[in-house]
Design a protein around this motif. Structure first.
Motif, short mmCIF file in Angstrom:
data_model
loop_
_atom_site.label_atom_id
_atom_site.label_comp_id
_atom_site.label_asym_id
_atom_site.label_seq_id
_atom_site.Cartn_x
_atom_site.Cartn_y
_atom_site.Cartn_z
N ASN A 1 0.82 -1.22 0.00
CA ASN A 1 0.00 0.00 0.00
C ASN A 1 0.85 1.27 0.00
OD1 ASN A 1 -2.52 1.27 -0.11
ND2 ASN A 1 -2.57 1.57 2.11
N GLU A 2 1.90 1.27 -0.84
CA GLU A 2 2.77 2.43 -0.97
C GLU A 2 2.93 2.79 -2.45
OE1 GLU A 2 6.49 1.52 0.83
OE2 GLU A 2 5.70 1.50 2.87
N ILE A 3 3.26 4.06 -2.72
CA ILE A 3 3.62 4.44 -4.08
C ILE A 3 4.95 3.78 -4.40
CG2 ILE A 3 4.27 6.36 -5.60
CD1 ILE A 3 2.50 8.16 -3.87
N PRO A 4 5.08 3.08 -5.54
CA PRO A 4 6.33 2.38 -5.86
C PRO A 4 7.56 3.27 -5.73
CG PRO A 4 4.63 1.76 -7.41
CD PRO A 4 4.05 2.86 -6.57
N LEU A 5 8.54 2.77 -5.00
CA LEU A 5 9.77 3.52 -4.73
C LEU A 5 10.47 3.96 -6.01
CD1 LEU A 5 11.82 4.42 -2.51
CD2 LEU A 5 12.94 2.21 -2.84
N VAL A 6 10.45 3.09 -7.03
CA VAL A 6 11.19 3.39 -8.26
C VAL A 6 10.57 4.56 -9.03
CG1 VAL A 6 12.00 1.03 -8.50
CG2 VAL A 6 9.90 1.72 -9.66
N LEU A 7 9.35 4.94 -8.66
CA LEU A 7 8.68 6.05 -9.35
C LEU A 7 8.76 7.36 -8.56
CD1 LEU A 7 5.41 4.25 -10.53
CD2 LEU A 7 7.55 4.55 -11.78
N THR A 8 9.32 7.31 -7.37
CA THR A 8 9.30 8.50 -6.53
C THR A 8 10.67 9.04 -6.19
OG1 THR A 8 9.17 7.11 -4.54
CG2 THR A 8 7.09 7.88 -5.49
N LYS A 9 11.67 8.17 -6.10
CA LYS A 9 13.01 8.67 -5.76
C LYS A 9 14.06 7.64 -6.14
CE LYS A 9 12.89 7.12 -0.92
NZ LYS A 9 13.06 7.54 0.49
N GLU A 10 15.29 8.10 -6.13
CA GLU A 10 16.47 7.28 -6.41
C GLU A 10 16.64 6.97 -7.89
OE1 GLU A 10 17.19 3.93 -3.96
OE2 GLU A 10 16.92 5.03 -2.08
N MET B 1 26.73 8.95 -5.21
CA MET B 1 26.59 10.35 -5.61
C MET B 1 25.21 10.93 -5.25
SD MET B 1 29.56 10.85 -6.88
CE MET B 1 29.38 12.44 -7.68
N LYS B 2 24.34 10.05 -4.71
CA LYS B 2 22.98 10.46 -4.35
C LYS B 2 22.21 11.06 -5.54
CE LYS B 2 23.74 11.23 0.59
NZ LYS B 2 25.00 10.51 0.68
N TRP B 3 22.32 10.36 -6.69
CA TRP B 3 21.61 10.81 -7.88
C TRP B 3 20.12 10.62 -7.72
CZ3 TRP B 3 25.02 8.03 -12.09
CH2 TRP B 3 26.22 8.72 -12.22
N LYS B 4 19.35 11.61 -8.17
CA LYS B 4 17.90 11.51 -8.20
C LYS B 4 17.41 12.23 -9.44
CE LYS B 4 17.11 11.35 -3.19
NZ LYS B 4 16.42 11.98 -2.05
N LEU B 5 16.30 11.76 -9.98
CA LEU B 5 15.69 12.46 -11.09
C LEU B 5 14.90 13.65 -10.55
CD1 LEU B 5 14.38 9.53 -13.32
CD2 LEU B 5 16.48 10.83 -13.58
N PRO B 6 14.77 14.72 -11.32
CA PRO B 6 14.02 15.89 -10.84
C PRO B 6 12.53 15.59 -10.71
CG PRO B 6 14.59 16.14 -13.15
CD PRO B 6 15.32 14.92 -12.67
N ASN B 7 11.87 16.27 -9.80
CA ASN B 7 10.41 16.17 -9.70
C ASN B 7 9.81 17.58 -9.68
OD1 ASN B 7 10.59 17.12 -7.01
ND2 ASN B 7 10.79 15.04 -6.24
N ALA B 8 8.52 17.64 -9.76
CA ALA B 8 7.83 18.93 -9.92
C ALA B 8 8.00 19.85 -8.71
CB ALA B 8 6.35 18.71 -10.20
N SER B 9 8.21 19.26 -7.55
CA SER B 9 8.33 20.07 -6.33
C SER B 9 9.72 20.63 -6.13
CB SER B 9 7.94 19.23 -5.12
OG SER B 9 8.80 18.12 -5.00
#
Length: 201
Positions: A140-149, A193-201
């Motif tokens: 019951n969580e938003i998939p991690l691969v779609l939210t960060k990392e 390197m703590k890479w993350k894709l950008p998000n709208a916020s």
């Protein structure tokens, strides 16, 4: 399947099973829930990939050693879960290795059946991250691969490289090992390197 890919597949299955099992324990699920999330995390991506490729029944449901490895890893995690909270770093490396192995095996299988770029990239990625997506949905969580990392992105890059080099005629055994290592290295680099894709916020 090459020996290197076979070994790393088992490493990936065990690491992903532990990951799913720990998520189930965190959500206070019972033993069946732990086994279910462990199985889903480690093998559901490969099952979905087989179905997309028209391979029925899926290999992960008929090649008994794979689900057996998942069940054992999940039960051991359930029994000794407090120990696993202290070995997070080795599990991260094992998870990254599993990501590379599943990316390489999925892309290789798809290319052998039909050398279409989108198919190879999608199947390679789904094989690697599909189980984790299902794990999070069941929890019951938003998939991690779609939210960060930078996780699924490493698999997408690895699958793309597989297709490109396969089209150039690079030998399959060498190519699967190369993509496995490249995806693994990308994931480790992203962690460091703590890479993350950008998000709208």
């Amino acid at each position: 399947m090459s020996l290197i890919l076979l070994i790393t597949n088992y490493i990936g299955i065990i690491a992903f099973s532990i990951s799913g099992s720990m998520k189930a324990i965190e959500k206070k699920m019972d033993l069946l829930g732990v086994i279910t999330l462990g199985f889903s995390t480690s093998l559901a991506g490969g099952i979905l990939a087989d179905l997309l490729l028209g391979i029925t029944p899926p290999t992960n449901l008929i090649y008994i050693p794979y689900p057996t490895a998942s069940f054992i890893a999940s039960i051991v995690t359930f029994a000794f879960y407090k120990k696993f909270t202290h070995v997070s770093k080795p599990l991260i490396y094992a998870d990254a290795l599993g990501l590379g192995a599943f990316t390489a095996s999925g892309a290789s299988l798809a290319f052998s059946l039909r050398p279409d770029p989108l198919l190879v990239i999608m199947v390679g990625t789904i094989t690697a991250v599909g189980g984790g997506v299902l794990r999070d949905i069941l929890a019951n969580e938003i998939p991690l691969v779609l939210t960060k990392e930078f996780y699924a992105s490493a698999s997408i890059i690895g699958s793309t490289i597989y297709y490109g080099l396969a089209e150039l005629g690079v030998q399959t055994g060498f190519l699967t090992t190369l993509v496995l290592l490249l995806t693994f290295a990308l994931r480790l680099l992203a962690i460091r390197m703590k890479w993350k894709l950008p998000n709208a916020s």
